[in-house]
Write an enzyme that holds these catalytic residues in place. Structure first.
Site, PDB file in Angstrom:
ATOM      1  N   CYS A 217       0.783  -1.127   0.007  1.00  0.00           N
ATOM      2  CA  CYS A 217       0.027  -0.007  -0.055  1.00  0.00           C
ATOM      3  C   CYS A 217       0.892   1.295   0.167  1.00  0.00           C
ATOM      4  CB  CYS A 217      -0.767  -0.133   1.262  1.00  0.00           C
ATOM      5  SG  CYS A 217      -0.080   0.025   2.694  1.00  0.00           S
ATOM      6  N   CYS A 235       2.744  -4.068   5.747  1.00  0.00           N
ATOM      7  CA  CYS A 235       1.861  -3.831   6.943  1.00  0.00           C
ATOM      8  C   CYS A 235       0.946  -5.073   6.949  1.00  0.00           C
ATOM      9  CB  CYS A 235       1.007  -2.663   6.738  1.00  0.00           C
ATOM     10  SG  CYS A 235      -0.420  -2.787   5.515  1.00  0.00           S
ATOM     11  N   CYS A 238      -2.352  -5.516   4.971  1.00  0.00           N
ATOM     12  CA  CYS A 238      -2.177  -5.970   3.342  1.00  0.00           C
ATOM     13  C   CYS A 238      -1.880  -7.562   3.531  1.00  0.00           C
ATOM     14  CB  CYS A 238      -1.154  -5.118   2.818  1.00  0.00           C
ATOM     15  SG  CYS A 238      -1.598  -3.527   2.286  1.00  0.00           S
ATOM     16  N   CYS A 257       6.723 -14.270  -0.660  1.00  0.00           N
ATOM     17  CA  CYS A 257       6.811 -12.474  -0.804  1.00  0.00           C
ATOM     18  C   CYS A 257       6.145 -12.048  -1.996  1.00  0.00           C
ATOM     19  CB  CYS A 257       8.133 -12.358  -0.696  1.00  0.00           C
ATOM     20  SG  CYS A 257       8.498 -10.509  -0.725  1.00  0.00           S
ATOM     21  N   CYS A 262      10.765 -13.014  -6.027  1.00  0.00           N
ATOM     22  CA  CYS A 262      11.185 -13.249  -4.645  1.00  0.00           C
ATOM     23  C   CYS A 262      10.460 -14.368  -4.388  1.00  0.00           C
ATOM     24  CB  CYS A 262      10.721 -11.963  -3.794  1.00  0.00           C
ATOM     25  SG  CYS A 262      11.712 -12.398  -1.921  1.00  0.00           S
ATOM     26  N   CYS A 321      -1.210 -49.805   7.281  1.00  0.00           N
ATOM     27  CA  CYS A 321      -1.538 -48.519   7.741  1.00  0.00           C
ATOM     28  C   CYS A 321      -1.176 -48.541   9.113  1.00  0.00           C
ATOM     29  CB  CYS A 321      -3.180 -48.259   7.488  1.00  0.00           C
ATOM     30  SG  CYS A 321      -3.737 -46.829   8.404  1.00  0.00           S
ATOM     31  N   CYS A 422     -43.747 -46.698   0.424  1.00  0.00           N
ATOM     32  CA  CYS A 422     -43.013 -46.781  -0.858  1.00  0.00           C
ATOM     33  C   CYS A 422     -41.567 -46.411  -0.710  1.00  0.00           C
ATOM     34  CB  CYS A 422     -43.622 -45.766  -1.769  1.00  0.00           C
ATOM     35  SG  CYS A 422     -43.565 -43.836  -1.595  1.00  0.00           S
ATOM     36  N   CYS A 432     -50.167 -29.736  10.234  1.00  0.00           N
ATOM     37  CA  CYS A 432     -50.458 -30.704  11.248  1.00  0.00           C
ATOM     38  C   CYS A 432     -49.495 -32.195  11.130  1.00  0.00           C
ATOM     39  CB  CYS A 432     -51.979 -30.829  11.585  1.00  0.00           C
ATOM     40  SG  CYS A 432     -52.742 -31.654  10.081  1.00  0.00           S
ATOM     41  N   CYS A 440     -46.878 -42.125  -3.366  1.00  0.00           N
ATOM     42  CA  CYS A 440     -47.971 -43.196  -3.540  1.00  0.00           C
ATOM     43  C   CYS A 440     -49.190 -42.642  -2.779  1.00  0.00           C
ATOM     44  CB  CYS A 440     -47.514 -44.242  -2.565  1.00  0.00           C
ATOM     45  SG  CYS A 440     -47.140 -44.187  -0.723  1.00  0.00           S
TER      46      CYS A 440
END
Length: 462
Positions: A217, A235, A238, A257, A262, A321, A422, A432, A440
């Protein structure tokens, strides 16, 4: 107020004024504590030797010496302040020599306040007095840790001590040690790690107290971050926005960076400091996943309920595993079958050039709804590069069908119920408890009382 007490109060007020950050007065009585930081030369460094090898580290800050004192009633006219001198990087013998020198300073100034002269000596002249010149050599113990050795003679004796080293007295010389000297470093502590950690914290504190020009900025701000490798500064606002965008896109290896050409990379501690906990958890997970995916000798457990990383053994198709102890074949990803040919569900041989062989090499998708949701969000919101990576790992067909279908099934399980007649999925959105299946037309009431919205009014069945 007598003259002694007045001199003591004046000295304590002066110390509080001069060393406002370092001095802490005792709650009761005439005493306190001063943390004395040394002024190191610009080229000061520490060196660790192990055989023919050595490591050299440039540091700007050493942990402070702590001078705790009490003022007797007849100070300064007759008695010296009572004190204890402690340090985390000097040996007991070196601190004993310093205590004796503080006594000598008092003897030269009897009748006058002396604390300021003590602090001035510790801050400006301690290294010269102890004959410490950079690099400060730190011995290594049998465990390979940098710590004070158990050899040497009394600190401050240039005839018997290696220049610029941290040493401790032998048992024979221990009787001459000063009881006011307190070495706070145990022999099993890695001294180098302690020194480097303290130096890093102090560097950060000094850095954060100064304003710098942000490279993004272009404004001068307090509160900036610096890439360690290249030294470029931006900053925090940013950098936080930059990190957030990259992590949401799944580009955890792209936190380099912003300076063109860079390649310096942000450390995890920098990322954690600038993004929220949720984003950092995502970053940490994706970084681990990305690291494992780049390792040619790592695959994932074939059990869909596990999917833990497994390190491949050379010259074998068997994998075990370490999490669930499931042994499986690395080619067909089924239970290990020894030297027998790999077979598919259709009982066809699995060849290395077939499409099925390629699909079987994909990593298993998460088995929890939260895991599937996270994978789908990662794929749907990720960058093109991220989507291609996930397609390569899980398979495009699996991501577009299996994951989406699994999420749909999970949603239906939470928000609907099967019709008793079904088996169609029905969602009740109000009204209700009397309702009819839209497929069906079967009537039902009691069976659906636990559906979401079962007690809501003024709505119809779905």
């Amino acid at each position: 107020m007598n003259a002694e007490l007045e001199a003591q109060e004046d000295e304590l007020l002066a110390l509080a004024s001069i060393y406002s950050q370092e001095f802490r007065r005792a709650v009761s009585g005439l005493g306190g504590e001063i943390r004395v930081s040394l002024d190191l030369p610009r080229d000061f460094s520490v060196i660790v030797k192990s055989g023919d090898k050595h490591r050299d580290y440039v540091i700007s800050f050493l942990p402070p010496l702590v001078l705790a004192f009490d003022l007797p009633l007849d100070y300064p006219s007759t008695s010296s302040p009572e004190f204890i001198l402690s340090c985390k990087w000097l040996s007991h013998s070196q601190l004993s020599a310093v205590c004796k020198h503080l006594d000598k300073i008092w003897e030269d100034t009897v009748g006058s306040v002396v604390l300021f002269y003590w602090v001035q000596f510790l801050r400006d002249d301690l290294l010269d007095f102890l004959n410490i010149r950079p690099p400060l050599e730190i011995p290594v113990n049998d465990q390979g840790q940098a710590s004070p050795s158990t050899e040497g003679s009394e600190a401050g004796d240039s005839q018997g001590e290696a220049e610029g080293s941290v040493v401790e007295t032998s048992d024979k010389a221990a009787v001459s040690l000063d009881t006011r000297a307190l070495s706070m470093l145990a022999t099993d502590t890695d001294l180098l790690v302690h020194l480097l950690d303290y130096d890093e914290r102090q560097r950060l504190r000094v850095f954060e107290g100064q304003a710098y020009d942000c490279g993004i900025c272009l404004m001068s701000k307090l509160g900036c971050s610096q890439y360690r490798e290249c030294g470029h500064i931006y900053c925090n606002e940013c950098m936080s926005e930059y990190f957030t965008v990259q992590i949401r896109d799944g580009n955890v290896r792209g936190l380099t960076c912003p300076e063109p050409e860079c390649s310096s990379t942000a450390t995890p501690s920098q990322v954690k400091r600038l993004v929220g906990e949720e984003l950092f958890t995502r970053y940490d997970r994706l970084l681990l996943q990305s690291t494992l995916d780049r390792m040619a000798d790592v695959i994932y457990c074939a059990r869909k309920a596990c999917v833990a990383p497994v390190v491949l053994e050379p010259d074998t198709t068997a994998a075990l595993c370490p999490s669930c102890r499931y042994a499986f074949c690395t080619i067909c990803r089924k239970t290990y079958h020894g030297t027998s040919h790999c077979k598919l569900r259709e009982n066809t041989l699995l060849t290395s050039g077939s499409d099925s062989a390629a699909e079987s090499s994909y990593a298993g998708v998460p088995q929890t709804e939260a895991g599937l949701q996270g994978l789908w969000e990662d794929y749907a919101s990720g960058s093109e590069e991220r989507r291609m990576f996930l397609e390569k790992r899980y398979g495009k067909h699996i991501l577009n069908t299996v994951v989406e279908e699994s999420l749909s099934e999970g949603w239906k399980g939470q928000n609907s119920k099967e019709c008793p007649s079904c088996r169609a999925n029905i969602q009740k959105n109000g009204g209700c408890n009397k309702m009819a299946c839209f497929t069906c037309d079967s009537g039902m009431a009691e069976e659906l009382q636990h559906l979401p919205g079962a007690n809501s009014a003024n709505s119809t069945a779905g």
